[in-house]
Design a protein around this motif. Structure first.
Motif, PDB file in Angstrom:
ATOM      1  N   VAL A 147       5.696  -4.592  -3.498  1.00 42.52           N
ATOM      2  CA  VAL A 147       7.083  -4.725  -3.057  1.00 42.52           C
ATOM      3  C   VAL A 147       7.834  -3.454  -3.423  1.00 42.52           C
ATOM      4  N   PHE A 148       8.629  -2.946  -2.479  1.00 38.57           N
ATOM      5  CA  PHE A 148       9.439  -1.746  -2.714  1.00 38.57           C
ATOM      6  C   PHE A 148      10.907  -2.115  -2.669  1.00 38.57           C
ATOM      7  N   ASP A 149      11.690  -1.539  -3.597  1.00 34.57           N
ATOM      8  CA  ASP A 149      13.138  -1.721  -3.646  1.00 34.57           C
ATOM      9  C   ASP A 149      13.761  -0.362  -3.900  1.00 34.57           C
ATOM     10  N   GLY A 150      14.542   0.143  -2.951  1.00 33.23           N
ATOM     11  CA  GLY A 150      15.085   1.470  -3.161  1.00 33.23           C
ATOM     12  C   GLY A 150      16.034   1.903  -2.079  1.00 33.23           C
ATOM     13  N   ASN A 151      16.013   3.189  -1.747  1.00 32.06           N
ATOM     14  CA  ASN A 151      16.912   3.763  -0.766  1.00 32.06           C
ATOM     15  C   ASN A 151      16.841   2.990   0.548  1.00 32.06           C
ATOM     16  N   ALA A 152      17.991   2.736   1.128  1.00 36.87           N
ATOM     17  CA  ALA A 152      18.064   1.887   2.315  1.00 36.87           C
ATOM     18  C   ALA A 152      17.312   2.462   3.507  1.00 36.87           C
ATOM     19  N   ASP A 153      17.062   3.756   3.489  1.00 39.93           N
ATOM     20  CA  ASP A 153      16.379   4.389   4.625  1.00 39.93           C
ATOM     21  C   ASP A 153      14.864   4.463   4.454  1.00 39.93           C
ATOM     22  N   ASP A 154      14.358   4.031   3.314  1.00 38.79           N
ATOM     23  CA  ASP A 154      12.947   4.230   3.012  1.00 38.79           C
ATOM     24  C   ASP A 154      12.150   2.935   3.117  1.00 38.79           C
ATOM     25  N   TYR A 155      11.072   3.002   3.911  1.00 35.19           N
ATOM     26  CA  TYR A 155      10.167   1.870   4.121  1.00 35.19           C
ATOM     27  C   TYR A 155       8.735   2.391   3.975  1.00 35.19           C
ATOM     28  N   PRO A 156       8.165   2.284   2.785  1.00 32.36           N
ATOM     29  CA  PRO A 156       6.892   2.962   2.518  1.00 32.36           C
ATOM     30  C   PRO A 156       5.661   2.290   3.099  1.00 32.36           C
ATOM     31  N   PHE A 157       5.750   1.024   3.519  1.00 36.08           N
ATOM     32  CA  PHE A 157       4.573   0.311   4.006  1.00 36.08           C
ATOM     33  C   PHE A 157       4.601   0.194   5.528  1.00 36.08           C
ATOM     34  N   GLY A 158       3.441  -0.097   6.098  1.00 36.50           N
ATOM     35  CA  GLY A 158       3.369  -0.292   7.542  1.00 36.50           C
ATOM     36  C   GLY A 158       3.821   0.904   8.337  1.00 36.50           C
ATOM     37  N   ALA A 159       3.430   2.105   7.905  1.00 35.89           N
ATOM     38  CA  ALA A 159       3.785   3.346   8.614  1.00 35.89           C
ATOM     39  C   ALA A 159       5.291   3.480   8.803  1.00 35.89           C
ATOM     40  N   GLY A 160       6.048   3.080   7.776  1.00 31.90           N
ATOM     41  CA  GLY A 160       7.489   3.282   7.802  1.00 31.90           C
ATOM     42  C   GLY A 160       8.285   2.116   8.341  1.00 31.90           C
ATOM     43  N   ARG A 161       7.686   0.923   8.410  1.00 33.41           N
ATOM     44  CA  ARG A 161       8.387  -0.238   8.966  1.00 33.41           C
ATOM     45  C   ARG A 161       8.719  -1.309   7.936  1.00 33.41           C
ATOM     46  N   ASP A 162       8.001  -1.327   6.796  1.00 28.65           N
ATOM     47  CA  ASP A 162       8.076  -2.483   5.907  1.00 28.65           C
ATOM     48  C   ASP A 162       8.277  -2.087   4.446  1.00 28.65           C
ATOM     49  N   ARG A 163       8.707  -3.073   3.661  1.00 33.24           N
ATOM     50  CA  ARG A 163       8.915  -2.884   2.224  1.00 33.24           C
ATOM     51  C   ARG A 163       8.000  -3.757   1.381  1.00 33.24           C
ATOM     52  N   THR A 164       7.136  -4.502   2.010  1.00 33.58           N
ATOM     53  CA  THR A 164       6.145  -5.289   1.292  1.00 33.58           C
ATOM     54  C   THR A 164       4.792  -5.120   1.968  1.00 33.58           C
ATOM     55  N   GLN A 165       3.731  -5.392   1.217  1.00 29.56           N
ATOM     56  CA  GLN A 165       2.388  -5.338   1.791  1.00 29.56           C
ATOM     57  C   GLN A 165       1.445  -6.220   0.982  1.00 29.56           C
ATOM     58  N   LEU A 166       0.658  -7.018   1.690  1.00 23.61           N
ATOM     59  CA  LEU A 166      -0.400  -7.826   1.100  1.00 23.61           C
ATOM     60  C   LEU A 166      -1.732  -7.227   1.516  1.00 23.61           C
ATOM     61  N   THR A 167      -2.575  -6.940   0.545  1.00 21.78           N
ATOM     62  CA  THR A 167      -3.843  -6.259   0.818  1.00 21.78           C
ATOM     63  C   THR A 167      -4.997  -7.046   0.208  1.00 21.78           C
ATOM     64  N   GLY A 168      -6.066  -7.199   0.986  1.00 25.45           N
ATOM     65  CA  GLY A 168      -7.304  -7.784   0.491  1.00 25.45           C
ATOM     66  C   GLY A 168      -8.399  -6.740   0.501  1.00 25.45           C
ATOM     67  N   LEU A 169      -9.233  -6.745  -0.524  1.00 22.98           N
ATOM     68  CA  LEU A 169     -10.217  -5.684  -0.692  1.00 22.98           C
ATOM     69  C   LEU A 169     -11.468  -6.258  -1.347  1.00 22.98           C
ATOM     70  N   VAL A 170     -12.627  -5.842  -0.859  1.00 20.60           N
ATOM     71  CA  VAL A 170     -13.897  -6.168  -1.506  1.00 20.60           C
ATOM     72  C   VAL A 170     -14.652  -4.863  -1.703  1.00 20.60           C
ATOM     73  N   GLU A 171     -14.953  -4.542  -2.960  1.00 19.92           N
ATOM     74  CA  GLU A 171     -15.618  -3.295  -3.320  1.00 19.92           C
ATOM     75  C   GLU A 171     -17.016  -3.575  -3.812  1.00 19.92           C
ATOM     76  N   ALA A 172     -17.945  -2.716  -3.423  1.00 14.30           N
ATOM     77  CA  ALA A 172     -19.314  -2.761  -3.956  1.00 14.30           C
ATOM     78  C   ALA A 172     -19.583  -1.457  -4.701  1.00 14.30           C
ATOM     79  N   LEU A 173     -20.066  -1.577  -5.920  1.00 13.15           N
ATOM     80  CA  LEU A 173     -20.439  -0.442  -6.752  1.00 13.15           C
ATOM     81  C   LEU A 173     -21.951  -0.453  -6.913  1.00 13.15           C
ATOM     82  N   VAL A 174     -22.590   0.618  -6.476  1.00 13.12           N
ATOM     83  CA  VAL A 174     -24.046   0.711  -6.529  1.00 13.12           C
ATOM     84  C   VAL A 174     -24.413   1.794  -7.536  1.00 13.12           C
ATOM     85  N   TYR A 175     -25.072   1.405  -8.616  1.00 10.52           N
ATOM     86  CA  TYR A 175     -25.440   2.319  -9.684  1.00 10.52           C
ATOM     87  C   TYR A 175     -26.930   2.662  -9.574  1.00 10.52           C
ATOM     88  N   PHE A 176     -27.244   3.945  -9.684  1.00 13.29           N
ATOM     89  CA  PHE A 176     -28.645   4.347  -9.556  1.00 13.29           C
ATOM     90  C   PHE A 176     -28.942   5.584 -10.399  1.00 13.29           C
TER      91      PHE A 176
END
Length: 453
Positions: free
Chosen positions: A424-453
Motif C-alpha cells: 500500500v502506498f500513501d503519499g503525493n496525490a500525483d504519484d501512483y507507483p503500482f500498475g504502471a502508474g494507475r494504482d496505490r495498492t498491489q497484491l502479489t503471489g509468488l512461488v520460488e524454487a531454489l536449486v542448490y548444486f
C-alpha cells in the motif's frame, strides 16, 4: 528487480551456517555436490576451497498489470526480488570461496573461540547470470561487458526483451593477521553487507522471502576498495567486532568524483550466538562530477561540488527457542544538496537541495521442523522526496507492505518458497507507483524454487 542488488557472499556461507536458526539440525545439503561428483573433494579437503551453485527461479502474478504489460519485464514493480510476471530466471550463481581461519568473518560477524595465532589467507568469488544480475553490476567493472549489450545502455530494451545480464558482484581477497586482537582484511569488489537482508538466497541467508524490502533497495549493492575488521571483545558479556573501510562509492569501482566513501560496522553477539545487533553505515560524496560519466541510477546527481550521502542501518536478530525467531531493521539515509543551479538531479532538474528517507521492518519465523518454516514480515518505508528507490520507483510518500509465506526443503537440492504480499502506498496525490502508474495498492503471489548444486 532488486535482487539485482547482490550484496554479499564468500565467507558468509560459513558465517550463516553458525547463526542460522536451524543450522545445527539441518540434514545433508546439496551445495557443492555437482562439483564434487565431477572433480572429487580434493580441492575442499586439501585447500579449503569450496565450489557451489544456486539457481533461483520464480513464477509471479499481481492483480494490477494488464496482459500486455505482463508480456514485458518489470510489471511487478515496485515489488523487488522478482519483478517480471510469469516465469522468471532470476539468477544462476557460481560461488568459489576459501574461508579464513580467523576470529571474524569479514562483513558478517565476529566469532567465539580463542584468537588464532597463525595468519590465514582466502578469497571470495561470485558470478551471477540472470534477470537479477542487471543491477548487481559495478561501474568500472562489469557494467559494460559485451555480454550485457544492448541492455547495458538501453534499459527500456532490456525491459521489453527481459534480457539476462552477467555480473561478478564479489571478487575479493581476504586475510587474517594475528596482530594484537587479530585483524581481518578484504580488498576488491564485494557486497558491503549493509542491512538486514543479504542476498543471494543461499540456504542460510537471513531473508526468508523471495521478495525484498524497500529498505533493501535503499542500500548499496557493491563497493570497491579495502575494509579492515577486528574482534574487540570475546567473553561472558558477548562478542564485539568492528569494521572500517575506504571504498570508491556505491556500486562503483571507477570513482566519478574526487572523494572516497567510508563503510563500517559495529557488531555485537551474545556468547551463545543466539542474539545479535549490528550498526552499519556508508558515508561519502556520491555526486557525478559531470554529465560525461553519470553513474545512474545509483548516483542521480550531477554537480561540480561534493554532495554528501549517508546511509545507516540498525538491525538485529534473536532466537527465542527452537521454533521461534525474529529479525528487525531500522534504516535512515540522507542525500545532501546545496541548492545551486549547478547541482542537477537527473529526474527533477537543477537546484537540488537535499533528500532523506527512513524505514523499519520486522520478520517473525516459526521453524516447525528442520525442513519447514513459516514467516511473516511487515515494513514501513518513507521516501518523501521520491529519491532513494530509483529505478524501482520515484513516488513521493510512504510504502507499506505485509508478506506471508513458507519455506519447504523438498530435498537436499531443492527448496520451495511460496509467498503472498500486499503493498500500500500513501503519499503525493500525483504519484501512483503500482500498475504502471494507475494504482496505490498491489497484491502479489509468488512461488520460488531454489536449486542448490
Amino acid at each position: 528487480m532488486h535482487n539485482i542488488k547482490v550484496k554479499t557472499l564468500g565467507a558468509v556461507l560459513a558465517a550463516f551456517a553458525t547463526l542460522n536458526t536451524h543450522a545445527a539440525e539441518s540434514p545433508e545439503t546439496g551445495e557443492g555436490s555437482l562439483f564434487r561428483s565431477m572433480f572429487g573433494d580434493t580441492l575442499e579437503k586439501d585447500y579449503g576451497i569450496t565450489v557451489s551453485g544456486l539457481f533461483d527461479v520464480a513464477y509471479t502474478r499481481n492483480n494490477r498489470s494488464t496482459q500486455a504489460e505482463r508480456q514485458e519485464g518489470l510489471s511487478n514493480l515496485p515489488l523487488v526480488g522478482f519483478s517480471d510476471e510469469g516465469l522468471e530466471w532470476g539468477s544462476l550463481h557460481l560461488f568459489v570461496d576459501k574461508a579464513l581461519k580467523g576470529d571474524m568473518i569479514p562483513r558478517i560477524t565476529p566469532l567465539p573461540g580463542p584468537t588464532p595465532t597463525e595468519a590465514s589467507f582466502g578469497f571470495t568469488f561470485e558470478i551471477n547470470y540472470g534477470r537479477n544480475a542487471q543491477f548487481a553490476r559495478t561501474y568500472g567493472w562489469d557494467m559494460h561487458w559485451d555480454v550485457n549489450s544492448p541492455g547495458d545502455d538501453d534499459p527500456a530494451k532490456a525491459k521489453r526483451d527481459k534480457q539476462k545480464f552477467l555480473a561478478v558482484p564479489n571478487i575479493a581477497a581476504t586475510a587474517y593477521l594475528p596482530y594484537g586482537p587479530g585483524i581481518t582484511a578484504m580488498a576488491g569488489v564485494f557486497g558491503p553487507a549493509l542491512g538486514y537482508e543479504i542476498p543471494p538466497n543461499i540456504r542460510a541467508a537471513r531473508n526468508p522471502f523471495a521478495s525484498k524490502t524497500y529498505a533493501f533497495v535503499s542500500e548499496p549493492g557493491t563497493v570497491g576498495g579495502v575494509q579492515l575488521g577486528t574482534r574487540l571483545y570475546n567473553g561472558d558479556a558477548g562478542i564485539l567486532g568492528v569494521e572500517l573501510g575506504v571504498v570508491q562509492g556505491w556500486d562503483n569501482l571507477r570513482d566519478n568524483n574526487d572523494g572516497k566513501s567510508l563503510v563500517g560496522a559495529v557488531r555485537w553477539r551474545t556468547a551463545d550466538m543466539q542474539t545479535w545487533i549490528d550498526y552499519e553505515f556508508i558515508l561519502g560524496d556520491e555526486q557525478n562530477d559531470s554529465f560525461s560519466d553519470v553513474q545512474a541510477p545509483t548516483s542521480r546527481l550531477v554537480s561540480p561540488d561534493g554532495q554528501f550521502k549517508q546511509q545507516h542501518s540498525l538491525n538485529g536478530w534473536h532466537r527465542f527457542d527452537s521454533n521461534w525467531s525474529m529479525g528487525a531493521e531500522v534504516v535512515y539515509g540522507h542525500q545532501a544538496g546545496d541548492g545551486k543551479a549547478s547541482t542537477i538531479d537527473i529526474i527533477n532538474g537543477p537546484g537540488f537541495d537535499g533528500a532523506h528517507w527512513w524505514g523499519a521492518n520486522a520478520v517473525l519465523t516459526y521453524q516447525q521442523r528442520p525442513d519447514l518454516s513459516y514467516s511473516v514480515r511487515a515494513e514501513h518505508f518513507a521516501d518523501p522526496d521520491g529519491f532513494i528507490l530509483l529505478p524501482v520507483s520515484t513516488a513521493r510518500g510512504n510504502f507499506n507492505a505485509v508478506t506471508a509465506g513458507l519455506r519447504y526443503d523438498l530435498n537436499k537440492y531443492i527448496s520451495l518458497r511460496p509467498e503472498v504480499r500486499y503493498d500500500v502506498f500513501d503519499g503525493n496525490a500525483d504519484d501512483y507507483p503500482f500498475g504502471a502508474g494507475r494504482d496505490r495498492t498491489q497484491l502479489t503471489g509468488l512461488v520460488e524454487a531454489l536449486v542448490y548444486f
